[in-house]
Design a protein around this motif. Structure first.
Motif, PDB file in Angstrom:
ATOM      1  N   ILE A   1       0.835  -1.204   0.000  1.00 52.59           N
ATOM      2  CA  ILE A   1       0.000   0.000   0.000  1.00 52.59           C
ATOM      3  C   ILE A   1       0.871   1.256   0.000  1.00 52.59           C
ATOM      4  O   ILE A   1       0.629   2.192  -0.765  1.00 52.59           O
ATOM      5  CB  ILE A   1      -0.962  -0.006   1.201  1.00 52.59           C
TER       6      ILE A   1
ATOM      7  N   MET B   1       0.869   4.073  -2.888  1.00 51.35           N
ATOM      8  CA  MET B   1       0.563   5.467  -2.563  1.00 51.35           C
ATOM      9  C   MET B   1       1.687   6.400  -3.016  1.00 51.35           C
ATOM     10  O   MET B   1       1.423   7.491  -3.533  1.00 51.35           O
ATOM     11  CB  MET B   1       0.289   5.627  -1.063  1.00 51.35           C
TER      12      MET B   1
ATOM     13  N   ILE C   1      -3.766  11.916   0.245  1.00 50.52           N
ATOM     14  CA  ILE C   1      -3.871  10.453   0.270  1.00 50.52           C
ATOM     15  C   ILE C   1      -4.531  10.050   1.587  1.00 50.52           C
ATOM     16  O   ILE C   1      -4.086  10.463   2.664  1.00 50.52           O
ATOM     17  CB  ILE C   1      -2.482   9.790   0.167  1.00 50.52           C
TER      18      ILE C   1
ATOM     19  N   LEU D   1      -6.262   6.606   3.778  1.00 56.31           N
ATOM     20  CA  LEU D   1      -6.274   5.149   3.859  1.00 56.31           C
ATOM     21  C   LEU D   1      -7.444   4.704   4.723  1.00 56.31           C
ATOM     22  O   LEU D   1      -7.560   5.108   5.884  1.00 56.31           O
ATOM     23  CB  LEU D   1      -4.957   4.649   4.462  1.00 56.31           C
TER      24      LEU D   1
ATOM     25  N   PHE E   1      -7.612   4.974  -0.403  1.00 56.62           N
ATOM     26  CA  PHE E   1      -7.162   3.601  -0.627  1.00 56.62           C
ATOM     27  C   PHE E   1      -7.881   2.657   0.325  1.00 56.62           C
ATOM     28  O   PHE E   1      -7.948   2.920   1.533  1.00 56.62           O
ATOM     29  CB  PHE E   1      -5.646   3.486  -0.424  1.00 56.62           C
TER      30      PHE E   1
ATOM     31  N   LEU F   1      -6.424  -4.050  -4.062  1.00 55.29           N
ATOM     32  CA  LEU F   1      -6.584  -2.695  -3.535  1.00 55.29           C
ATOM     33  C   LEU F   1      -7.508  -1.903  -4.447  1.00 55.29           C
ATOM     34  O   LEU F   1      -7.554  -2.147  -5.655  1.00 55.29           O
ATOM     35  CB  LEU F   1      -5.242  -1.969  -3.475  1.00 55.29           C
ATOM     36  N   GLN F   2      -8.208  -0.959  -3.848  1.00 55.42           N
ATOM     37  CA  GLN F   2      -9.022  -0.026  -4.611  1.00 55.42           C
ATOM     38  C   GLN F   2      -8.586   1.378  -4.238  1.00 55.42           C
ATOM     39  O   GLN F   2      -8.413   1.689  -3.060  1.00 55.42           O
ATOM     40  CB  GLN F   2     -10.502  -0.208  -4.297  1.00 55.42           C
ATOM     41  N   ALA F   3      -8.400   2.209  -5.244  1.00 52.77           N
ATOM     42  CA  ALA F   3      -8.100   3.626  -5.035  1.00 52.77           C
ATOM     43  C   ALA F   3      -9.211   4.423  -5.699  1.00 52.77           C
ATOM     44  O   ALA F   3      -9.471   4.257  -6.891  1.00 52.77           O
ATOM     45  CB  ALA F   3      -6.752   3.992  -5.629  1.00 52.77           C
TER      46      ALA F   3
END
Length: 153
Positions: free
Chosen positions: A8, A12, A24, A26, A40, A61-63
């Motif tokens: 992660i 990032m 950013i 999380l 994220f 992962l999804q952003a």
């Protein structure tokens, strides 16, 4: 061994290189966030043992991109497309340096509630650190002694 948080962090950093100045977040994003921003989320983190020393690992992962809203409060389509093109500089390499490992990944971009969503899937082999497994094998080997192909103990 590769840790999920290391993956992660590396992703990032790459997103930050593509979109400097974007905030950013999380796990969750607050009402007081500033735009543009990426959220994220870990979608899946799992694996299974494939041998005595290795395991197969999958991390999804999804952003989600929160761009600047237009005059009507909607996400600006052009902003999403410009952001997608900037991210493809990283995404189209299909690999990520995580510590001393290079991990391959697949990605896809989708629309999620009028926001740009980037899904990253990492599938890789990793080491297993299981001292009990090694100790158990050693005990079995010590308990069974063969001489000239005959079991002695």
């Amino acid at each position: 061994m590769v840790k999920t948080m290391d993956i992660i962090d590396a992703v990032m950093r790459e997103f930050n290189r593509c979109m400097p100045g974007a905030e950013i977040y999380l796990g969750r994003i607050g009402d007081d966030c500033s735009f543009p921003a990426f959220l994220f989320i870990i979608v899946y983190d799992g694996g299974e043992r494939s041998s005595k020393y290795t395991r197969d690992v999958t991390v999804d992962l999804q952003a989600v991109y929160f761009g600047k809203p237009d005059g009507n409060g909607n996400m600006d389509f052009e902003d999403k497309m410009v952001t997608a093109e900037k991210l493809k500089v990283f995404l189209n390499r299909f690999k990520l340096l995580v510590g001393d490992r290079v991990l391959k990944f697949d990605y896809e971009m989708k629309d999620a509630d009028e926001k740009l969503a980037v899904f990253l899937t990492f599938d890789f082999k990793d080491g297993v650190n299981d001292p009990e497994f090694d100790e158990e094998q050693a005990r079995e080997a010590a308990g069974v002694l063969y001489m000239n192909e005959e079991r002695v103990v």
